[in-house]
Design an enzyme around this catalytic site. Structure first.
Site, PDB file in Angstrom:
ATOM      1  CB  SER A  15      11.283   8.194  -9.447  1.00  9.36           C
ATOM      2  OG  SER A  15      11.482   6.805  -9.416  1.00  9.36           O
ATOM      3  CG  MET A  91       4.565  -0.241  -2.852  1.00 10.01           C
ATOM      4  SD  MET A  91       5.586  -1.076  -4.117  1.00 10.01           S
ATOM      5  CE  MET A  91       6.692  -1.994  -3.069  1.00 10.01           C
ATOM      6  NE  ARG A  92      -2.374  -0.503   0.016  1.00 11.02           N
ATOM      7  CZ  ARG A  92      -2.577  -0.530   1.322  1.00 11.02           C
ATOM      8  NH1 ARG A  92      -2.596  -1.674   1.983  1.00 11.02           N
ATOM      9  NH2 ARG A  92      -2.756   0.586   1.972  1.00 11.02           N
ATOM     10  CG  LEU A  94      -4.498  -4.114  -8.232  1.00 13.12           C
ATOM     11  CD1 LEU A  94      -4.033  -3.622  -9.596  1.00 13.12           C
ATOM     12  CD2 LEU A  94      -5.540  -3.163  -7.642  1.00 13.12           C
ATOM     13  CG  ASN A 108       4.005  -4.124 -11.320  1.00 11.62           C
ATOM     14  OD1 ASN A 108       4.036  -2.990 -10.833  1.00 11.62           O
ATOM     15  ND2 ASN A 108       4.570  -5.160 -10.719  1.00 11.62           N
ATOM     16  CG  HIS A 110       9.172  -6.839  -9.310  1.00 11.87           C
ATOM     17  ND1 HIS A 110       8.586  -6.550  -8.097  1.00 11.87           N
ATOM     18  CD2 HIS A 110      10.146  -7.750  -9.054  1.00 11.87           C
ATOM     19  CE1 HIS A 110       9.166  -7.277  -7.151  1.00 11.87           C
ATOM     20  NE2 HIS A 110      10.116  -8.006  -7.709  1.00 11.87           N
ATOM     21  CD  GLU A 175      12.494   0.223 -11.242  1.00 11.13           C
ATOM     22  OE1 GLU A 175      11.340   0.673 -11.144  1.00 11.13           O
ATOM     23  OE2 GLU A 175      13.135  -0.199 -10.260  1.00 11.13           O
TER      24      GLU A 175
HETATM   25  C1  GAR Z   1      10.389   0.984  -8.113  1.00 12.96           C
HETATM   26  O1  GAR Z   1      11.685   0.482  -7.935  1.00 12.96           O
HETATM   27  C2  GAR Z   1       9.449  -0.127  -8.561  1.00 12.96           C
HETATM   28  O2  GAR Z   1      10.052  -1.034  -9.445  1.00 12.96           O
HETATM   29  C3  GAR Z   1       9.141  -0.796  -7.248  1.00 12.96           C
HETATM   30  O3  GAR Z   1       8.964   0.266  -6.342  1.00 12.96           O
HETATM   31  C4  GAR Z   1       9.777   1.365  -6.752  1.00 12.96           C
HETATM   32  C5  GAR Z   1       8.878   2.577  -6.889  1.00 12.96           C
HETATM   33  O4  GAR Z   1       9.623   3.725  -7.140  1.00 12.96           O
HETATM   34  N1  GAR Z   1       7.958  -1.607  -7.341  1.00 12.96           N
HETATM   35  C6  GAR Z   1       7.804  -2.750  -6.695  1.00 12.96           C
HETATM   36  O5  GAR Z   1       8.634  -3.205  -5.930  1.00 12.96           O
HETATM   37  C7  GAR Z   1       6.498  -3.460  -6.986  1.00 12.96           C
HETATM   38  N2  GAR Z   1       6.527  -4.799  -6.501  1.00 12.96           N
HETATM   39  P1  GAR Z   1       8.928   5.068  -7.641  1.00 12.96           P
HETATM   40  O6  GAR Z   1       7.751   5.333  -6.689  1.00 12.96           O
HETATM   41  O7  GAR Z   1       9.989   6.109  -7.502  1.00 12.96           O
HETATM   42  O8  GAR Z   1       8.487   4.849  -9.057  1.00 12.96           O
END
Ligand code: GAR
Length: 195
Positions: A15, A91-92, A94, A108, A110, A175
């Site tokens: 998203s 979610m990895r 680097l 990034n 978060h 976000e």
């Molecule tokens: C988002 O909330 C992002 O901030 C989080 O994963 C979600 C991805 O949503 N990221 C983390 O937690 C990274 N540590 P999306 O795939 O719909 O963009």
């Protein structure tokens, strides 16, 4: 002038990737997406890229084989001449070698007000801790997880009866505004510095 290119890395739903594409289409983010790369073969982000005509690729993250994934991403980024690598729900972790090579060029997002609640399920951690305010953070990526210099944050109140899921959904709305706007501001700042 050529628009600065983004290589976007996403592991799931995508998203935030969609919000970036929408901002480019709306003209609020002057950039182009060179390529979407996912470490998950079934990521919705890959189908979204196909729908929106963005070159997309699944690159495996083999157990113990992070170097192969990073070498492939490095090659794609250099071939395309992307200005930035944008992690959007990637979610990895680097490696230091990778982030040092692209120092100042990996962003990034978060779902917490860093440095609070690093790692997985940050909204769930915030609810469990009992904080009254959480939010989201856009930061530069360094070798330490969720710890690079902060570029922008938005606060989101934690409401009575919130679950991790409910808080995450309200943070996600923020976000989607914050990430494209911060990428645009960061690119403008880089352009002004001519680097
Ligand atoms: C988002 O909330 C992002 O901030 C989080 O994963 C979600 C991805 O949503 N990221 C983390 O937690 C990274 N540590 P999306 O795939 O719909 O963009």
């Amino acid at each position: 002038m050529k628009r600065p290119g983004l290589t976007v890395l996403a592991s799931g739903r995508g998203s935030n990737f969609r919000a970036i594409l929408d901002a480019i289409e709306a003209g609020t983010l002057t950039a182009r997406v060179d390529r979407l790369i996912s470490d998950q073969q079934d990521a919705a982000a890959l189908s979204l890229a196909a729908e929106r005509g963005v070159p997309a690729e699944y690159i495996a993250w083999p157990r113990g084989g992070r170097q192969d994934f990073e070498a492939a991403v490095t090659q794609r980024v250099e071939e395309a001449g992307s200005a930035l690598i944008v992690l959007a729900g990637f979610m990895r972790l680097l490696s230091a070698d990778f982030v040092d090579r692209f120092a100042g060029r990996v962003l990034n997002i978060h779902p917490s007000l860093l440095p609070a609640f690093k790692g997985l399920d940050a909204p769930g951690q915030a609810v469990a801790y009992g904080v009254k305010v959480s939010g989201c953070t856009v930061h530069l990526v360094t070798a330490d997880m969720d710890a690079g210099p902060i570029l922008a944050q938005v606060a989101v109140p934690v409401l009575e009866g919130d679950t991790g899921e409910r808080l995450a959904a309200r943070i996600l709305v923020q976000e989607h505004r914050l990430y494209p706007a911060t990428i645009a501001a960061y690119l403008a700042e880089r352009e002004a510095r001519h680097d």
